[in-house]
Design a protein around this motif. Structure first.
Motif, PDB file in Angstrom:
ATOM      1  N   PRO A 145       0.819  -1.216   0.000  1.00  0.00           N
ATOM      2  CA  PRO A 145       0.000   0.000   0.000  1.00  0.00           C
ATOM      3  C   PRO A 145       0.852   1.264   0.000  1.00  0.00           C
ATOM      4  N   MET A 146       0.455   2.225  -0.802  1.00  0.00           N
ATOM      5  CA  MET A 146       1.133   3.526  -0.903  1.00  0.00           C
ATOM      6  C   MET A 146       2.580   3.389  -1.398  1.00  0.00           C
ATOM      7  N   ASP A 147       2.885   2.252  -2.055  1.00  0.00           N
ATOM      8  CA  ASP A 147       4.254   2.034  -2.524  1.00  0.00           C
ATOM      9  C   ASP A 147       4.261   1.453  -3.932  1.00  0.00           C
ATOM     10  N   CYS A 148       3.845   0.191  -4.093  1.00  0.00           N
ATOM     11  CA  CYS A 148       3.964  -0.433  -5.414  1.00  0.00           C
ATOM     12  C   CYS A 148       2.977  -1.581  -5.577  1.00  0.00           C
ATOM     13  N   LEU A 149       2.570  -1.816  -6.826  1.00  0.00           N
ATOM     14  CA  LEU A 149       1.765  -2.972  -7.188  1.00  0.00           C
ATOM     15  C   LEU A 149       2.679  -4.173  -7.427  1.00  0.00           C
ATOM     16  N   ALA A 150       2.093  -5.365  -7.355  1.00  0.00           N
ATOM     17  CA  ALA A 150       2.856  -6.590  -7.572  1.00  0.00           C
ATOM     18  C   ALA A 150       2.246  -7.379  -8.728  1.00  0.00           C
ATOM     19  N   TYR A 151       3.120  -8.000  -9.512  1.00  0.00           N
ATOM     20  CA  TYR A 151       2.705  -8.861 -10.619  1.00  0.00           C
ATOM     21  C   TYR A 151       3.374 -10.214 -10.453  1.00  0.00           C
ATOM     22  N   ARG A 152       2.566 -11.272 -10.491  1.00  0.00           N
ATOM     23  CA  ARG A 152       3.101 -12.618 -10.336  1.00  0.00           C
ATOM     24  C   ARG A 152       3.310 -13.256 -11.700  1.00  0.00           C
ATOM     25  N   PHE A 153       4.496 -13.842 -11.882  1.00  0.00           N
ATOM     26  CA  PHE A 153       4.854 -14.452 -13.157  1.00  0.00           C
ATOM     27  C   PHE A 153       5.603 -15.748 -12.872  1.00  0.00           C
ATOM     28  N   ASP A 154       4.883 -16.870 -12.882  1.00  0.00           N
ATOM     29  CA  ASP A 154       5.497 -18.174 -12.660  1.00  0.00           C
ATOM     30  C   ASP A 154       6.115 -18.682 -13.953  1.00  0.00           C
TER      31      ASP A 154
END
Length: 242
Positions: free
Chosen positions: A219-228
């Motif tokens: 929160p208030m920092d960065c989004l996350a993307y998951r890539f297996d």
């Protein structure tokens, strides 16, 4: 067949996933496509199917943090901060530990730090665009970076590459080094990209899309993307070097 045999046997991937060498919609493939019949190679040697062992490779403090590695923490790059993470696994979901994962990308404006990149977007003085890490015992890897921008390329009068991050994973041996790209979920440029459209199977394209993961976002920092990354078998991630 025993449970052990089922989990260790080789399951061949579907080679129909790979695009044709000659794909006129992707214009540079015309000149690069083979002009002669393919030649069968002999079975790989022991040196090709064993190692290298990366367990003793020492990583730098910021090797997997592209926000800090180019300036060694002295300044931050411009752009949307993101986390890119996932697991490297085999066809049965077994983790591939201590394997080298490398990545490279354009900056937030869509420009690479490369002498041959002449796109008019400016270079970011605080962003190098490369990183590396080792998977842990459960096959997990993680990078912190900025979301790359799309960029034009001279395939036709108005071709644009979707935002993407290049990924190389060594796998269990030198002969299994695989290279792919992670695209971003929901990007409207993905179905418009001539390179993506050389891949005829929609399921293969799906293996190259990183999924937004709000649970791992900060929160208030960065989004996350998951890539297996699946390195072998029928469910293998689509890799451009095979």
């Amino acid at each position: 067949m025993t449970m052990h045999d089922e989990k260790t046997r080789f399951v061949e991937r579907d080679r129909n996933w790979h695009p044709p060498a000659y794909a006129p919609g992707y214009k540079t493939s015309v000149a690069r496509s083979p002009q002669q019949s393919l030649v069968s190679m002999q079975s790989p040697s022991v040196s090709e199917i064993g190692g290298p062992d990366f367990s003793g490779l020492r990583m730098g403090r910021y090797d997997n943090d592209l926000l800090l590695n180019f300036t060694q923490g002295q300044a931050l790059p411009v752009g949307e901060r993101i986390i890119m993470f996932g697991r490297v696994i085999d066809q049965f979901g077994k983790p591939v530990p201590n394997t080298l994962v490398e990545m490279w990308q354009a900056n937030a404006g869509g420009r690479y730090r490369h002498r041959n990149d002449n796109y008019l977007a400016p270079l970011d003085p605080n962003f190098g665009g490369v990183g590396r890490t080792l998977t842990d015992e459960q096959g997990w890897y993680r990078f912190r970076t900025i979301k790359p921008g799309p960029y034009p390329w001279p395939n036709d009068p108005n071709s644009w590459r979707p935002a993407h991050i290049h990924v190389s994973v060594m796998g269990p041996s030198i002969s299994t080094r695989l290279i792919t790209q992670m695209y971003f979920e929901g990007d409207p440029l993905i179905p418009r990209c001539p390179i993506v459209n050389t891949v005829n199977d929609p399921d293969a394209v799906e293996t190259m899309i990183g999924r937004l993961d709000m649970a791992h976002s900060k929160p208030m920092d960065c989004l996350a993307y998951r890539f297996d990354l699946v390195v072998r078998g029928r469910l293998q991630t689509y890799f451009e070097n095979q």
